[in-house]
Design a protein around this motif. Structure first.
Motif, PDB file in Angstrom:
ATOM      1  N   ARG A  32       0.838  -1.214   0.000  1.00 49.24           N
ATOM      2  CA  ARG A  32       0.000   0.000   0.000  1.00 49.24           C
ATOM      3  C   ARG A  32       0.868   1.257   0.000  1.00 49.24           C
ATOM      4  NH1 ARG A  32      -2.789   0.188   4.704  1.00 49.24           N
ATOM      5  NH2 ARG A  32      -3.794   2.093   4.034  1.00 49.24           N
ATOM      6  N   PRO A  33       1.626   1.444  -1.088  1.00 45.68           N
ATOM      7  CA  PRO A  33       2.515   2.603  -1.128  1.00 45.68           C
ATOM      8  C   PRO A  33       1.719   3.895  -1.334  1.00 45.68           C
ATOM      9  CG  PRO A  33       2.539   1.498  -3.239  1.00 45.68           C
ATOM     10  CD  PRO A  33       1.629   0.699  -2.347  1.00 45.68           C
ATOM     11  N   LEU A  34       2.342   4.994  -0.985  1.00 49.18           N
ATOM     12  CA  LEU A  34       1.729   6.301  -1.238  1.00 49.18           C
ATOM     13  C   LEU A  34       2.849   7.259  -1.632  1.00 49.18           C
ATOM     14  CD1 LEU A  34      -1.023   7.853  -1.030  1.00 49.18           C
ATOM     15  CD2 LEU A  34      -0.253   8.613   1.219  1.00 49.18           C
ATOM     16  N   LEU A  35       2.601   8.007  -2.688  1.00 47.72           N
ATOM     17  CA  LEU A  35       3.604   8.951  -3.144  1.00 47.72           C
ATOM     18  C   LEU A  35       3.159  10.358  -2.755  1.00 47.72           C
ATOM     19  CD1 LEU A  35       6.241   9.064  -4.913  1.00 47.72           C
ATOM     20  CD2 LEU A  35       4.736   9.618  -6.827  1.00 47.72           C
ATOM     21  N   ASP A  36       4.007  11.039  -1.998  1.00 44.27           N
ATOM     22  CA  ASP A  36       3.701  12.423  -1.622  1.00 44.27           C
ATOM     23  C   ASP A  36       4.223  13.367  -2.701  1.00 44.27           C
ATOM     24  OD1 ASP A  36       2.370  12.501   0.935  1.00 44.27           O
ATOM     25  OD2 ASP A  36       4.191  11.597   1.764  1.00 44.27           O
ATOM     26  N   ILE A  37       3.333  14.186  -3.234  1.00 43.32           N
ATOM     27  CA  ILE A  37       3.759  15.153  -4.255  1.00 43.32           C
ATOM     28  C   ILE A  37       3.444  16.567  -3.762  1.00 43.32           C
ATOM     29  CG2 ILE A  37       3.428  15.967  -6.621  1.00 43.32           C
ATOM     30  CD1 ILE A  37       2.748  13.177  -7.455  1.00 43.32           C
ATOM     31  N   HIS A  38       4.486  17.394  -3.728  1.00 40.11           N
ATOM     32  CA  HIS A  38       4.295  18.797  -3.351  1.00 40.11           C
ATOM     33  C   HIS A  38       4.538  19.679  -4.569  1.00 40.11           C
ATOM     34  CE1 HIS A  38       3.984  17.786   0.865  1.00 40.11           C
ATOM     35  NE2 HIS A  38       4.947  16.909   0.641  1.00 40.11           N
ATOM     36  N   ALA A  39       3.525  20.462  -4.904  1.00 41.60           N
ATOM     37  CA  ALA A  39       3.636  21.314  -6.088  1.00 41.60           C
ATOM     38  C   ALA A  39       3.257  22.747  -5.748  1.00 41.60           C
ATOM     39  CB  ALA A  39       2.715  20.783  -7.180  1.00 41.60           C
ATOM     40  N   ASN A  40       3.894  23.680  -6.450  1.00 40.82           N
ATOM     41  CA  ASN A  40       3.507  25.086  -6.343  1.00 40.82           C
ATOM     42  C   ASN A  40       2.805  25.512  -7.619  1.00 40.82           C
ATOM     43  OD1 ASN A  40       4.531  25.608  -3.784  1.00 40.82           O
ATOM     44  ND2 ASN A  40       6.593  25.977  -4.583  1.00 40.82           N
ATOM     45  N   LEU A  41       1.674  26.145  -7.444  1.00 46.45           N
ATOM     46  CA  LEU A  41       0.955  26.706  -8.578  1.00 46.45           C
ATOM     47  C   LEU A  41       1.150  28.225  -8.521  1.00 46.45           C
ATOM     48  CD1 LEU A  41      -2.666  25.685  -9.594  1.00 46.45           C
ATOM     49  CD2 LEU A  41      -1.806  27.991  -9.864  1.00 46.45           C
ATOM     50  N   PHE A  42       1.867  28.736  -9.523  1.00 44.05           N
ATOM     51  CA  PHE A  42       2.179  30.173  -9.517  1.00 44.05           C
ATOM     52  C   PHE A  42       1.179  30.943 -10.349  1.00 44.05           C
ATOM     53  CE2 PHE A  42       6.257  28.151  -8.647  1.00 44.05           C
ATOM     54  CZ  PHE A  42       6.703  28.903  -7.570  1.00 44.05           C
ATOM     55  N   ILE A  43       0.841  32.118  -9.838  1.00 42.74           N
ATOM     56  CA  ILE A  43       0.066  33.085 -10.598  1.00 42.74           C
ATOM     57  C   ILE A  43       0.839  34.390 -10.576  1.00 42.74           C
ATOM     58  CG2 ILE A  43      -2.289  32.168 -10.461  1.00 42.74           C
ATOM     59  CD1 ILE A  43      -2.209  33.941  -7.764  1.00 42.74           C
ATOM     60  N   GLU A  44       0.361  35.388 -11.315  1.00 49.14           N
ATOM     61  CA  GLU A  44       1.174  36.607 -11.475  1.00 49.14           C
ATOM     62  C   GLU A  44       0.836  37.731 -10.518  1.00 49.14           C
ATOM     63  OE1 GLU A  44       2.951  37.180 -15.593  1.00 49.14           O
ATOM     64  OE2 GLU A  44       0.792  37.091 -15.915  1.00 49.14           O
ATOM     65  N   ARG A  45      -0.417  37.724 -10.050  1.00 48.97           N
ATOM     66  CA  ARG A  45      -0.863  38.838  -9.212  1.00 48.97           C
ATOM     67  C   ARG A  45      -1.664  38.308  -8.029  1.00 48.97           C
ATOM     68  NH1 ARG A  45      -1.167  40.707 -14.288  1.00 48.97           N
ATOM     69  NH2 ARG A  45      -3.239  39.876 -14.690  1.00 48.97           N
ATOM     70  N   PRO A  46      -1.557  38.997  -6.893  1.00 48.51           N
ATOM     71  CA  PRO A  46      -2.313  38.558  -5.712  1.00 48.51           C
ATOM     72  C   PRO A  46      -3.816  38.448  -5.995  1.00 48.51           C
ATOM     73  CG  PRO A  46      -0.749  40.286  -5.106  1.00 48.51           C
ATOM     74  CD  PRO A  46      -0.697  40.167  -6.599  1.00 48.51           C
ATOM     75  N   SER A  47      -4.326  39.331  -6.885  1.00 52.34           N
ATOM     76  CA  SER A  47      -5.772  39.329  -7.163  1.00 52.34           C
ATOM     77  C   SER A  47      -6.226  38.031  -7.834  1.00 52.34           C
ATOM     78  CB  SER A  47      -6.115  40.515  -8.063  1.00 52.34           C
ATOM     79  OG  SER A  47      -5.411  40.407  -9.287  1.00 52.34           O
ATOM     80  N   GLN A  48      -5.274  37.286  -8.428  1.00 54.05           N
ATOM     81  CA  GLN A  48      -5.648  36.043  -9.122  1.00 54.05           C
ATOM     82  C   GLN A  48      -5.785  34.867  -8.159  1.00 54.05           C
ATOM     83  OE1 GLN A  48      -2.284  36.051 -11.747  1.00 54.05           O
ATOM     84  NE2 GLN A  48      -3.431  36.984 -13.432  1.00 54.05           N
ATOM     85  N   LYS A  49      -5.284  35.079  -6.956  1.00 51.51           N
ATOM     86  CA  LYS A  49      -5.264  33.992  -5.984  1.00 51.51           C
ATOM     87  C   LYS A  49      -6.676  33.458  -5.709  1.00 51.51           C
ATOM     88  CE  LYS A  49      -1.972  33.044  -2.338  1.00 51.51           C
ATOM     89  NZ  LYS A  49      -0.995  33.582  -1.417  1.00 51.51           N
ATOM     90  N   GLY A  50      -7.578  34.401  -5.467  1.00 54.50           N
ATOM     91  CA  GLY A  50      -8.952  34.031  -5.140  1.00 54.50           C
ATOM     92  C   GLY A  50      -9.613  33.203  -6.232  1.00 54.50           C
ATOM     93  N   ILE A  51      -9.316  33.556  -7.491  1.00 55.44           N
ATOM     94  CA  ILE A  51      -9.950  32.857  -8.620  1.00 55.44           C
ATOM     95  C   ILE A  51      -9.486  31.406  -8.665  1.00 55.44           C
ATOM     96  CG2 ILE A  51     -10.349  32.893 -11.114  1.00 55.44           C
ATOM     97  CD1 ILE A  51      -9.409  35.849 -11.080  1.00 55.44           C
ATOM     98  N   VAL A  52      -8.194  31.219  -8.464  1.00 54.81           N
ATOM     99  CA  VAL A  52      -7.632  29.872  -8.554  1.00 54.81           C
ATOM    100  C   VAL A  52      -8.076  29.013  -7.373  1.00 54.81           C
ATOM    101  CG1 VAL A  52      -5.472  28.562  -8.596  1.00 54.81           C
ATOM    102  CG2 VAL A  52      -5.653  30.664  -9.879  1.00 54.81           C
ATOM    103  N   ILE A  53      -8.147  29.640  -6.202  1.00 53.89           N
ATOM    104  CA  ILE A  53      -8.491  28.878  -4.997  1.00 53.89           C
ATOM    105  C   ILE A  53     -10.000  28.638  -4.909  1.00 53.89           C
ATOM    106  CG2 ILE A  53      -8.456  28.947  -2.468  1.00 53.89           C
ATOM    107  CD1 ILE A  53      -5.753  30.406  -2.689  1.00 53.89           C
TER     108      ILE A  53
END
Ligand SMILES: Nc1nc2c(ncn2[C@@H]2O[C@H](COP(=O)(O)OP(=O)(O)OP(=O)(O)O)[C@@H](O)[C@H]2O)c(=O)[nH]1
Ligand SMILES: [Mg+2]
Length: 320
Positions: free
Chosen positions: A249-270
């Motif tokens: 029962r393996p599990l692979l931990d993946i950590h990724a960063n999703l970059f956007i260009e402006r703070p105002s875009q954060k809300g849309i993506v989240i």
């Protein structure tokens, strides 16, 4: 240069035909269907696709294995008039690729009139005298036979006008699977003779980390409007098997960063209450698990990389 036998004659036994191996590159304006066609030929998803232009940001090699040939497809970003430093970099990548491949497949969608964007590319192709060029009319499922016939004539005319001699003009539908096999049959004779370039069974030479990042970006592109698709970049920071798991029962931990260009875009993506980001995680995790063949724990962080498309330092950090 074709060694195909006329259709009236029976196909010669396979051993009499030399093995061929080489690179074919799909070019065309953004959204022409290059990546979808690459995936259809390879038979699996090696390149992400979306209905937003400029989805592909780097060259992706997809490998088609046949008894008589190995056809390596080089999917490139759509060539366009650049508006940002990222755009310029993408165009550079495309032009460098042209110089290196054995055959070029110029993709023109069946459902759109040949426009300035196509001409811009065709004119550049005309300067590459030595490389054979195949015109591929894509998305034929979207038009009737009359419109398709007119498009084929228009492509032929475009070639004559610019002094490009198409080795073939092939209509295909990647989503319906129409004539995809035929396209491979027509590309193979244009490759040089030689042994296979990649090990049997390899479908792409993309590093897993990059494939994973692309699958996350593909899920994030879905449903976002306006300029946002261009603002999204994804980097996988870490992929590690979870310690202490039983072998079955393996599990692979993946950590990724999703970059956007402006703070105002954060809300849309989240999204409200994190709903959109959750959806992106769920969708891409399914594809990632299918790709890697192991259960995955996916952790995505949204970060701002201010105006990264125009910033050389940021571009470098994001792998461009
Ligand atoms: N109906 C139909 N749609 C298609 C076909 N091929 C591609 N598409 C759609 O066209 C859109 C663009 O496809 P992509 O393969 O991402 O196009 P691309 O040329 O790689 O685009 P860039 O990477 O942005 O340059 C997607 O929504 C695809 O689903 C086809 O044969 N038929
Ligand atoms: Mg693409």
């Amino acid at each position: 240069m074709s060694d195909r036998s006329p259709s009236s004659r029976p196909t010669p036994p396979a051993e009499s035909a030399p093995h061929r191996a080489g690179f074919a590159c799909f070019v065309g304006r953004p959204n022409a269907g290059k990546s979808t066609l690459t995936n259809a030929l390879v038979g699996t998803k090696v390149a992400i696709t979306s209905n937003r232009p400029q989805t592909t940001r780097h060259t992706v090699r997809g490998i088609v294995h046949r008894p008589d040939a190995q056809l390596v497809l080089v999917d490139t970003p759509g060539l366009h008039k650049p508006r940002t430093l990222l755009g310029e970099r993408l165009n550079d990548v495309v032009r460098t690729t042209w110089a290196e491949v054995d055959v070029i497949g110029f993709c023109l969608p069946a459902d759109q009139k040949i426009g300035p964007g196509d001409r811009f590319i065709a004119k550049e192709l005309a300067t590459l005298r030595r490389t054979p060029k195949v015109a591929i009319v894509t998305k034929t499922d979207l038009v009737d036979s009359q419109a398709l016939a007119e498009q084929l004539v228009a492509v032929d005319r475009l070639g004559k006008e610019l002094g490009i001699e198409w080795a073939e003009i092939v209509p295909v539908s990647a989503t319906a699977g129409t004539q995809v096999g035929l396209l491979a049959d027509l590309l193979v004779p244009l490759l040089p003779e030689g042994p296979a370039l990649y090990p049997d069974g390899d479908l792409t030479d993309e590093p897993e980390q990059v494939m994973v990042a692309e699958l996350i970006r593909e899920a994030a592109l879905e449903g976002v409007r306006d300029e946002l698709p261009h603002s999204i970049a994804v980097v996988v920071e870490e992929m590690l098997p979870r310690e202490g798991r039983p072998a079955d029962r393996p599990l692979l931990d993946i950590h990724a960063n999703l970059f956007i260009e402006r703070p105002s875009q954060k809300g849309i993506v989240i999204g409200p209450g994190g709903s959109r980001l959750k959806e992106v995680g769920t969708k891409s995790r399914k594809h990632i698990e299918a790709l890697l063949g192991t259960p995955v724990f996916l952790d995505i962080h949204v970060k701002v990389a201010k105006d990264w498309q125009r910033d050389p330092k940021q571009l470098r950090r994001l792998g461009f």
